[in-house]
Design an enzyme around this catalytic site. Structure first.
Site, short mmCIF file in Angstrom:
data_model
loop_
_atom_site.label_atom_id
_atom_site.label_comp_id
_atom_site.label_asym_id
_atom_site.label_seq_id
_atom_site.Cartn_x
_atom_site.Cartn_y
_atom_site.Cartn_z
N HIS A 141 0.70 -1.11 0.10
CA HIS A 141 -0.11 0.00 0.00
C HIS A 141 0.88 1.40 0.03
CE1 HIS A 141 -3.63 -2.06 2.07
NE2 HIS A 141 -4.07 -1.86 0.96
N CYS A 148 -2.02 2.63 9.06
CA CYS A 148 -2.95 1.79 8.81
C CYS A 148 -4.34 1.78 9.70
CB CYS A 148 -2.55 0.27 8.66
SG CYS A 148 -0.98 0.26 7.61
N1 ARG Z 1 -3.88 -7.30 6.57
C1 ARG Z 1 -4.18 -6.19 5.87
C2 ARG Z 1 -4.15 -5.94 4.42
O1 ARG Z 1 -3.18 -6.71 3.90
C3 ARG Z 1 -3.29 -4.96 6.40
C4 ARG Z 1 -3.83 -3.55 5.94
C5 ARG Z 1 -2.60 -2.33 6.16
N2 ARG Z 1 -3.28 -1.15 5.74
C6 ARG Z 1 -2.64 -0.21 5.09
N3 ARG Z 1 -3.37 0.98 4.95
N4 ARG Z 1 -1.46 -0.34 4.71
O2 ARG Z 1 -4.90 -5.66 3.69
#
Ligand code: ARG
Length: 283
Positions: free
Chosen positions: A184, A277
């Site tokens: 992300h 996150c």
């Molecule tokens: N386990 C989640 C996923 O893979 C973690 C999300 C992390 N969120 C972020 N905004 N980077 O989607």
């Protein structure tokens, strides 16, 4: 499907008489667990310790509310949505408008109706993207000043960027993410101010790195601290809330006059997330 363009943005009509606290959306980890693997950080054998995760989340909440002065709204975690704690992925909010996420993985698509209901019940205008166009909210789209910087390839599709630009009537810079560990945009870049970003160059392709350098003043994070999610930090005014274990970038920011709060978020790193996150800006 058609996108309704926000004609007269409410955020431009609002005249602030006094500064209001930054509002954030968070979700306490009551149902948090690893039940699937959708990024390289998630390993089912490496389960988070829920009582410890709860204490870490409470410490993050305490720092944000008591030390940084943010106002935090809460959404209840749904039992079928172990990753719902990562509210940054719920959508992208601007004024009273929200572009809702279209999660890539079915495991997280179950979160969409819960976030949608929360936004509707709290007076937001909810805009949906075409189903085939994946978009993971503020996890992949963040403002640097008035420019929206948006990541694509790993989770969000580049087609979402045109919708973001049309809907919010803002310029969008599209950045390609090339390493699965920084899947992300908010895992590898954050806005320190309206013209400065902190980022880990290794997460981006060469063209994206050029775009970042041409548009902003930049501060680079080393790989070691990028792996501890240094770039997954929350900036509010001159305060930065950062995952623990990133002393090098922390002292560089302190030298620029920022107050850095470090929080141990080890149990959330096991799911591939940290401070940013776990928060969504409600502007
Ligand atoms: N386990 C989640 C996923 O893979 C973690 C999300 C992390 N969120 C972020 N905004 N980077 O989607």
């Amino acid at each position: 499907m058609s996108i309704t363009v926000v004609q007269e943005p409410e955020w431009e009509r609002q005249v602030d008489t006094e500064p209001r606290p930054t509002r954030l959306l968070m979700c306490a980890p009551t149902q948090y667990a690893l039940r699937y693997e959708i990024n390289p950080w998630m390993v089912l054998e490496n389960q988070p310790d829920l009582p410890l995760a709860t204490r870490q989340w409470q410490e993050l909440y305490r720092i944000l509310t008591e030390q940084v002065g943010a106002q935090v709204e809460l959404i209840e975690q749904a039992p079928e949505a172990p990753d719902m704690v990562f509210t940054a992925n719920a959508g992208l909010v601007r004024g009273r408008y929200v572009l809702l996420a279209n999660f890539r993985h079915p495991q997280r698509q179950v979160e969409e109706p819960h976030f949608r209901r929360w936004f509707e019940e709290n007076g937001y205008h909810v805009q949906l993207l075409p189903v085939g166009c994946k978009f993971e909210g503020e996890g992949d789209a963040l403002f640097v000043g008035d420019t929206l910087v948006a990541g694509y390839l790993k989770r969000s599709d580049i087609c979402s960027h045109r919708h973001l630009s049309d809907y919010l009537a803002v310029p969008v810079l599209s950045l390609e993410l090339v390493d699965d560990r920084w899947y992300h945009l908010d895992t590898c870049l954050f806005a320190l101010s309206a013209d400065t970003v902190v980022y880990y160059p290794g997460a981006f392709d060469a063209y994206a790195r050029t775009v970042i350098q041409n548009h902003f003043e930049t501060i680079e994070v080393c790989e070691e601290e990028a792996l501890r999610f240094a770039c997954n930090s929350v900036v509010i005014g001159n305060q930065v809330v950062m995952p623990a274990g990133c002393p090098r970038i922390a002292s560089r920011l302190e030298a620029r006059g920022y107050r850095v709060h470090s929080v141990d978020l080890s149990e959330f790193l096991k799911a591939g997330g940290a401070a940013k996150c776990l928060t969504l800006f409600l502007r």
